[in-house]
Design a protein around this motif. Structure first.
Motif, PDB file in Angstrom:
ATOM      1  N   LYS A 179       0.842  -1.196   0.000  1.00 46.89           N
ATOM      2  CA  LYS A 179       0.000   0.000   0.000  1.00 46.89           C
ATOM      3  C   LYS A 179       0.875   1.243   0.000  1.00 46.89           C
ATOM      4  CE  LYS A 179      -4.552   0.935   1.894  1.00 46.89           C
ATOM      5  NZ  LYS A 179      -4.658   2.267   2.280  1.00 46.89           N
ATOM      6  N   GLU A 181       1.359   5.162   0.928  1.00 49.14           N
ATOM      7  CA  GLU A 181       0.771   6.060   1.935  1.00 49.14           C
ATOM      8  C   GLU A 181       0.239   7.329   1.282  1.00 49.14           C
ATOM      9  OE1 GLU A 181       2.658   6.627   5.884  1.00 49.14           O
ATOM     10  OE2 GLU A 181       4.268   5.515   4.910  1.00 49.14           O
ATOM     11  N   GLU A 182      -0.897   7.793   1.769  1.00 48.40           N
ATOM     12  CA  GLU A 182      -1.455   9.046   1.236  1.00 48.40           C
ATOM     13  C   GLU A 182      -0.845  10.214   2.004  1.00 48.40           C
ATOM     14  OE1 GLU A 182      -5.710   8.936   1.114  1.00 48.40           O
ATOM     15  OE2 GLU A 182      -5.706   7.505  -0.548  1.00 48.40           O
ATOM     16  N   ARG A 183       0.440  10.433   1.775  1.00 50.69           N
ATOM     17  CA  ARG A 183       1.147  11.550   2.421  1.00 50.69           C
ATOM     18  C   ARG A 183       1.792  12.389   1.326  1.00 50.69           C
ATOM     19  NH1 ARG A 183       5.596  10.002   6.015  1.00 50.69           N
ATOM     20  NH2 ARG A 183       5.066  11.738   7.346  1.00 50.69           N
ATOM     21  N   GLY A 237       7.185   9.176  -1.034  1.00 54.47           N
ATOM     22  CA  GLY A 237       7.636   7.797  -1.260  1.00 54.47           C
ATOM     23  C   GLY A 237       8.859   7.703  -2.150  1.00 54.47           C
ATOM     24  N   LYS A 243      13.836   8.133   3.522  1.00 51.23           N
ATOM     25  CA  LYS A 243      12.640   8.975   3.546  1.00 51.23           C
ATOM     26  C   LYS A 243      12.967  10.459   3.386  1.00 51.23           C
ATOM     27  CE  LYS A 243       9.301   5.959   5.784  1.00 51.23           C
ATOM     28  NZ  LYS A 243       8.776   5.433   4.545  1.00 51.23           N
ATOM     29  N   ARG A 262      -3.683  11.546  -3.543  1.00 49.98           N
ATOM     30  CA  ARG A 262      -4.707  10.488  -3.573  1.00 49.98           C
ATOM     31  C   ARG A 262      -5.416  10.509  -4.923  1.00 49.98           C
ATOM     32  NH1 ARG A 262      -5.962  14.434  -0.352  1.00 49.98           N
ATOM     33  NH2 ARG A 262      -4.899  13.443   1.371  1.00 49.98           N
TER      34      ARG A 262
END
Ligand code: SF4
Ligand code: SF4
Ligand code: SF4
Length: 309
Positions: A179, A181-183, A237, A243, A262
């Motif tokens: 998955k 991440e929605e960041r 990402g 990171k 998103r």
């Protein structure tokens, strides 16, 4: 039993394939578990049989299908449809496949305008009609793969970081969920934010302010320095295990290659809000429609301009 993998490239620069090879050892560890049954960039495998004996375009059956590049011509569309038919899981790799990417900028022009520019107006070319024989006709615009067939997973980036692809395939092999991440890129950016208002946008060719060797935490946010940085509206990402977003680490602004945070978000609308929040006027950005949609021009985000150029 090895997992059968088919890979295809459409309207693409080949960078997503090349970057996969950068992964080195983790890729080598993975290779014994994979069987590549089709990959034009490294295998001589013809669509219509090795001697052209088949009537229909055919790609072997595979457990996982990887596609880079966007759908620009009729042949790309046929390849995508065949990949969907033959692959149990279909993964798009890179911003071209996910959102149109760099080829998606074509969507600012009609096919007739592109043909005129390339075959008639280029100063170094003798004017001629656009070739049609044995060349697949262009679609009327550039499509993302998911506009043509259902896609199971979209891996972002221009190019997609190889560790992301290796991680996705490893998760599939081990039956784990992969998955994203929605960041935002800003959420992972270590630069110092002081919430200071700036008044004008600097040219991208000017250098950002930093002292060589200075820890990133002490360098001021590039947007607060007056540069256009698309970190606020771009999915995070790209920084790998460290990171730290890969452009920021190189003292460059984020240009948005990971696409929206998103599904369905509109980076242009969101970016106008982000710029206004630090006092910058989006109207100062020359060609802002293109700049904000540089990597995401499919899905009807870019359309031909009235009157051409
Ligand atoms: S996403 Fe970038 S690197 Fe990958 S094929 Fe498209 S232009 Fe090339
Ligand atoms: S706007 Fe750019 S430089 Fe500023 S915090 Fe976000 S990603 Fe970092
Ligand atoms: S910082 Fe932005 S442009 Fe650079 S690699 Fe990451 S998402 Fe792409």
């Amino acid at each position: 039993m090895a997992v059968r993998v088919a890979e295809e490239w459409l309207a693409t620069c080949g960078g997503c394939e090349v970057t996969l090879l950068d992964r080195g050892m983790p890729l080598l560890d993975l290779l014994p578990k994979l069987e590549f049954v089709h990959m034009p960039v490294i295998m001589d495998h013809k669509y219509y049989g090795q001697t052209g004996e088949r009537e229909e375009l055919e790609i072997p059956e595979a457990d996982v299908g990887l596609i880079s590049g966007s759908v620009r011509n009729i042949e790309n569309r046929h390849v995508v449809e065949e990949m969907r038919k033959k692959c149990k899981i279909l993964i798009t790799v890179g911003s071209c496949a996910n959102y149109g990417g760099i080829p998606g900028m074509n969507n600012l022009f009609t096919v007739a305008e592109i043909a005129k520019l390339i075959y008639e107006d280029t100063p170094s070319t003798d004017a001629a009609p656009m070739p049609t024989e044995e060349i697949p006709p262009l679609e009327e615009r550039v499509y993302a793969v998911s506009e043509v067939v259902n896609v199971d997973l979209k891996l972002p980036g221009c190019p997609t970081p190889p560790e992301l692809l290796v991680e996705a395939i490893t998760c599939l092999l081990e039956g784990r969920e992969f998955k994203l991440e929605e960041r935002s890129v800003c959420d992972e950016c270590p630069l110092k934010r002081e919430k200071k208002v700036v008044t004008s946008i600097k040219r991208p060719l000017e250098s950002v302010e930093f002292i060589p060797g200075q820890p990133l935490e002490e360098v001021r946010c590039f947007m607060e320095q007056g540069f256009l940085c698309q970190g606020p509206v771009t999915m995070s990402g790209c920084g790998g295990e460290e990171k730290i977003p890969r452009c920021i680490k190189a003292y460059m602004t984020c240009r948005g290659c990971f696409g929206p945070i998103r599904e369905g978000a509109n980076p242009m609308v969101d970016m106008i809000g982000a710029l206004s929040s630090v006092g910058l006027n989006p109207r100062e950005i020359v060609d802002r429609v293109l700049v904000f949609n540089r990597f995401v021009g499919a899905q009807n985000r870019l359309r031909p301009r009235m009157g051409g150029k």
